[in-house]
Motif scaffolding. Structure first.
Motif, PDB file in Angstrom:
ATOM      1  N   GLY A   1      -8.134  -3.537  -4.837  1.00 17.90           N
ATOM      2  CA  GLY A   1      -8.875  -4.620  -4.103  1.00 17.90           C
ATOM      3  C   GLY A   1     -10.294  -4.498  -4.329  1.00 17.90           C
ATOM      4  O   GLY A   1     -10.991  -3.530  -4.042  1.00 17.90           O
TER       5      GLY A   1
ATOM      6  N   ILE B   1       5.729  -3.523  -8.982  1.00 21.95           N
ATOM      7  CA  ILE B   1       4.251  -3.488  -8.577  1.00 21.95           C
ATOM      8  C   ILE B   1       4.314  -2.168  -7.755  1.00 21.95           C
ATOM      9  O   ILE B   1       5.097  -2.011  -6.916  1.00 21.95           O
ATOM     10  CB  ILE B   1       4.098  -4.561  -7.501  1.00 21.95           C
TER      11      ILE B   1
ATOM     12  N   ASN C   1       0.800  -0.618  -7.148  1.00 22.44           N
ATOM     13  CA  ASN C   1      -0.427  -0.387  -6.551  1.00 22.44           C
ATOM     14  C   ASN C   1      -1.161  -1.887  -6.596  1.00 22.44           C
ATOM     15  O   ASN C   1      -0.988  -2.683  -7.468  1.00 22.44           O
ATOM     16  CB  ASN C   1      -1.453   0.473  -7.163  1.00 22.44           C
ATOM     17  N   TYR C   2      -2.135  -2.021  -5.534  1.00 18.98           N
ATOM     18  CA  TYR C   2      -3.140  -3.317  -5.543  1.00 18.98           C
ATOM     19  C   TYR C   2      -4.444  -2.609  -5.582  1.00 18.98           C
ATOM     20  O   TYR C   2      -4.768  -1.782  -4.613  1.00 18.98           O
ATOM     21  CB  TYR C   2      -2.943  -3.947  -4.318  1.00 18.98           C
TER      22      TYR C   2
ATOM     23  N   LEU D   1       0.562 -12.070  -3.925  1.00 17.23           N
ATOM     24  CA  LEU D   1       0.332 -10.634  -4.449  1.00 17.23           C
ATOM     25  C   LEU D   1       1.735 -10.069  -4.892  1.00 17.23           C
ATOM     26  O   LEU D   1       1.947  -9.525  -5.757  1.00 17.23           O
ATOM     27  CB  LEU D   1      -0.106  -9.720  -3.515  1.00 17.23           C
ATOM     28  N   LYS D   2       2.718 -10.391  -3.949  1.00 18.92           N
ATOM     29  CA  LYS D   2       3.990  -9.712  -4.182  1.00 18.92           C
ATOM     30  C   LYS D   2       4.613 -10.514  -5.451  1.00 18.92           C
ATOM     31  O   LYS D   2       5.611  -9.830  -5.863  1.00 18.92           O
ATOM     32  CB  LYS D   2       4.946  -9.809  -2.753  1.00 18.92           C
TER      33      LYS D   2
ATOM     34  N   ASN E   1      -2.747 -12.649  -8.682  1.00 22.46           N
ATOM     35  CA  ASN E   1      -4.277 -12.489  -7.919  1.00 22.46           C
ATOM     36  C   ASN E   1      -4.174 -13.299  -6.696  1.00 22.46           C
ATOM     37  O   ASN E   1      -4.038 -14.686  -7.066  1.00 22.46           O
ATOM     38  CB  ASN E   1      -5.306 -12.338  -8.940  1.00 22.46           C
TER      39      ASN E   1
ATOM     40  N   TRP F   1      -0.234 -12.371   0.732  1.00 19.27           N
ATOM     41  CA  TRP F   1       0.848 -11.281   0.520  1.00 19.27           C
ATOM     42  C   TRP F   1       1.798 -12.062  -0.342  1.00 19.27           C
ATOM     43  O   TRP F   1       2.431 -11.445  -1.217  1.00 19.27           O
ATOM     44  CB  TRP F   1       1.494 -10.851   1.669  1.00 19.27           C
TER      45      TRP F   1
ATOM     46  N   PHE G   1      -7.998  -9.097  -6.679  1.00 23.05           N
ATOM     47  CA  PHE G   1      -7.171  -7.956  -6.643  1.00 23.05           C
ATOM     48  C   PHE G   1      -6.802  -7.853  -8.226  1.00 23.05           C
ATOM     49  O   PHE G   1      -6.682  -8.699  -9.187  1.00 23.05           O
ATOM     50  CB  PHE G   1      -5.757  -8.358  -6.027  1.00 23.05           C
ATOM     51  N   GLU G   2      -6.324  -6.430  -8.412  1.00 23.02           N
ATOM     52  CA  GLU G   2      -5.806  -6.061  -9.775  1.00 23.02           C
ATOM     53  C   GLU G   2      -4.677  -5.334  -9.456  1.00 23.02           C
ATOM     54  O   GLU G   2      -4.470  -4.791  -8.222  1.00 23.02           O
ATOM     55  CB  GLU G   2      -6.413  -5.225 -10.773  1.00 23.02           C
ATOM     56  N   ILE G   3      -3.297  -6.015 -10.082  1.00 25.83           N
ATOM     57  CA  ILE G   3      -2.012  -5.744  -9.784  1.00 25.83           C
ATOM     58  C   ILE G   3      -1.394  -4.637 -10.726  1.00 25.83           C
ATOM     59  O   ILE G   3      -1.258  -4.805 -11.976  1.00 25.83           O
ATOM     60  CB  ILE G   3      -0.962  -6.833  -9.379  1.00 25.83           C
TER      61      ILE G   3
ATOM     62  N   LYS H   1      -7.618   0.741  -2.821  1.00 25.19           N
ATOM     63  CA  LYS H   1      -6.405   1.140  -3.503  1.00 25.19           C
ATOM     64  C   LYS H   1      -5.223   1.314  -2.417  1.00 25.19           C
ATOM     65  O   LYS H   1      -5.423   1.954  -1.952  1.00 25.19           O
ATOM     66  CB  LYS H   1      -6.267   2.018  -4.574  1.00 25.19           C
TER      67      LYS H   1
END
Length: 209
Positions: free
Chosen positions: A120, A115, A117-118, A79-80, A84, A76, A105-107, A29
């Motif tokens: 992984g 956002i 946390n990620y 994700l940003k 996923n 990235w 990933f869970e976002i 995380k």
């Protein structure tokens, strides 16, 4: 500060794979900036760092020099934007050895949709997929980055995927699917081209979630 400087000292790379139980899932995380807040026991065992060494460190503490930067750029960017992204990554253990994984990933977002946390998950990748497809591609991207910069590495990757008529995620999914199909692991599933739901289902099965 001394601890951080010690951790960021370049690791001497050894061209040997980490020995680990590839049926296990590596989990971590991070905050929105990729700073590690949690690592499960599998992560600790595989990368060789202790929990206290990982906490508060950027996730790129395990980045392997064989990894082209463009793969992380694309990861990235997705994700940003709250998407996923499944990427095949070569990581560097504290010992200098390497290990290959595929990401999931869970976002997590706050009440304002920002956002925070990620989460992984990472699993092992079949050796045949790496040796026959991923290593040659990544080596080419790395060479282009060294000679002409990441801009042209990205252009090459785009052209490569256009030729395959696949996105990056579709391409690696197809590689793993074909390997697993040959092993009869997912023989009961049919591939549907360009089907987003089918693609999500494939990766849910792969990561058992």
């Amino acid at each position: 500060m001394n601890q951080e400087n010690q951790l960021r000292t370049p690791v001497a790379v050894i061209d040997k794979e980490v020995t680990w139980d590839k049926t296990q899932v590596i989990m971590s995380k991070t905050n929105a900036f990729g700073i590690i807040e949690y690592a499960n026991e599998v992560f600790v065992d595989v990368c060789g760092y202790e929990d206290y060494e990982l906490m508060g460190q950027p996730h790129n503490i395990i980045r392997h020099p064989d990894m082209p930067r463009v793969i992380f750029k694309v990861l990235w960017e997705n994700l940003k934007n709250g998407r996923n992204f499944h990427a095949i990554v070569k990581n560097l253990a504290k010992s200098g050895r390497y290990y290959w994984v595929i990401t999931d990933f869970e976002i997590a977002k706050d009440e304002n949709g920002v956002i925070v946390n990620y989460f992984g998950r990472r699993q092992a990748v079949p050796q045949e997929v790496i040796a026959l497809h991923i290593e040659p591609l990544y080596k080419k991207l790395l060479q282009i980055e060294a000679a002409s910069g990441m801009e042209f590495s990205e252009k090459y990757l785009i052209g490569f995927l256009e030729e395959k008529k696949r996105t990056y995620v579709e391409y690696i999914k197809e590689l793993i699917y074909e390997h697993e199909k040959s092993q009869a692991k997912f023989a009961q599933y049919e591939v549907q081209e360009n089907d987003e739901e089918e693609e999500r289902g494939f990766f849910r099965r792969l990561f058992n979630r």
